[in-house]
Write an enzyme that holds these catalytic residues in place. Structure first.
Site, PDB file in Angstrom:
ATOM      1  CG  ASP A 116      32.184  37.141  39.474  1.00  0.00           C
ATOM      2  OD1 ASP A 116      32.643  38.265  39.740  1.00  0.00           O
ATOM      3  OD2 ASP A 116      31.893  36.298  40.348  1.00  0.00           O
TER       4      ASP A 116
ATOM      5  CB  CYS B 187      38.632  43.225  38.791  1.00  0.00           C
ATOM      6  SG  CYS B 187      38.901  44.828  38.022  1.00  0.00           S
TER       7      CYS B 187
ATOM      8  CE1 TYR C  80      44.366  41.124  47.963  1.00  0.00           C
ATOM      9  CE2 TYR C  80      45.502  42.808  49.249  1.00  0.00           C
ATOM     10  CZ  TYR C  80      44.605  42.456  48.250  1.00  0.00           C
ATOM     11  OH  TYR C  80      43.970  43.441  47.531  1.00  0.00           O
TER      12      TYR C  80
END
Length: 252
Positions: free
Chosen positions: A36, A84, A160
């Site tokens: 992350d 992700c 996006y």
């Protein structure tokens, strides 16, 4: 592929679908590297599941190479990559202040698309050099997170949507190239998922959005996304596809 005992990497693993996936993989016996941008959240999830917390900007080549090597040293070569990590700022092509700043578009593409490819190339390099896991010759699975916005993006989602369409476009050439090594490449295209981004919206907005899927009339759960990841990993006939995960949602 049986994930028990194999090295897995989950980017964006500090929250939302990434965190749920890291937890599910660990529960299934995988050795999970939680990646992350925030070291704090990565280490928090990793400590919870007995994994390895790694801070990384997935779009940065050197940093990504370093964390993949660190995870490999701890858990063995990466056999499952779940991308992700991503951002979703909304901005119109032409707004009140004029045209969208090109840097805003570039940032989304860099994180969502280039970041996913960056991790894909590094994981693929480890997988191709590793021994097969089974008699079929399977060496690994690479799974990236797309979105229904890739084909049905709404106003303000141009960057996006383009980034997620790019992820879908990686599937076929990457799967064809890596298939001879026993590596499968896929993406999941979620619809409306109950992550903090949605759950922090006003209640009336949430209620309206939750009525949009055909069935069930609710947000998807991060844990359901994680279940799908586990199924894909274990089902060798799933390859070169983008799998919609949206309850039949079609964006207006």
């Amino acid at each position: 592929m049986d994930v028990k005992g194999v090295g897995a990497l989950v980017t964006g693993g500090g929250s939302g679908m990434g965190a749920a996936t890291a937890r599910a993989l660990a529960a299934a016996g995988a050795r999970v590297g939680v990646i992350d941008l925030s070291r704090e959240t990565a280490e928090a999830v990793a400590n919870e599941i007995g994994g390895l917390g790694l801070a990384c900007d997935v779009s940065d080549a050197a940093t990504a190479e370093a964390v993949v090597k660190k995870a490999s040293a701890a858990h063995g070569p990466c056999r499952l990559l779940v991308n992700c990590a991503g951002i979703a700022p909304a901005k119109r092509i032409v707004g009140r202040d004029g045209p969208m700043d090109l840097a805003d578009f570039e940032t989304v593409i860099r994180v969502n698309l280039i970041g996913s490819f960056n991790m894909l190339r590094l994981a693929a390099a480890e997988m191709t050099a590793a021994e097969p896991l089974n008699a079929e010759g399977e060496r690994g699975v690479i799974l990236s997170t797309s979105s229904v916005a890739a084909t049905e993006g709404q106003v303000g989602q141009v960057a996006y949507a383009a980034s997620k369409a790019g992820i879908n476009g990686l599937n076929a050439p990457a799967a064809r190239e890596l298939g001879r090594f026993g590596i499968r490449v896929l993406s999941i295209a979620p619809g409306l998922i109950g992550t903090p981004l949605l759950l922090n919206m006003p209640e009336e907005v949430q209620e309206n959005l939750a009525q949009q899927p055909i069935f069930p009339k609710r947000f998807g759960k991060p844990e359901e996304f994680a279940d799908l990841v586990l199924h894909i990993a274990g089902n060798p006939m799933l390859n070169m596809e983008t799998i919609r995960f949206d309850g039949g949602l079609r964006m207006a």
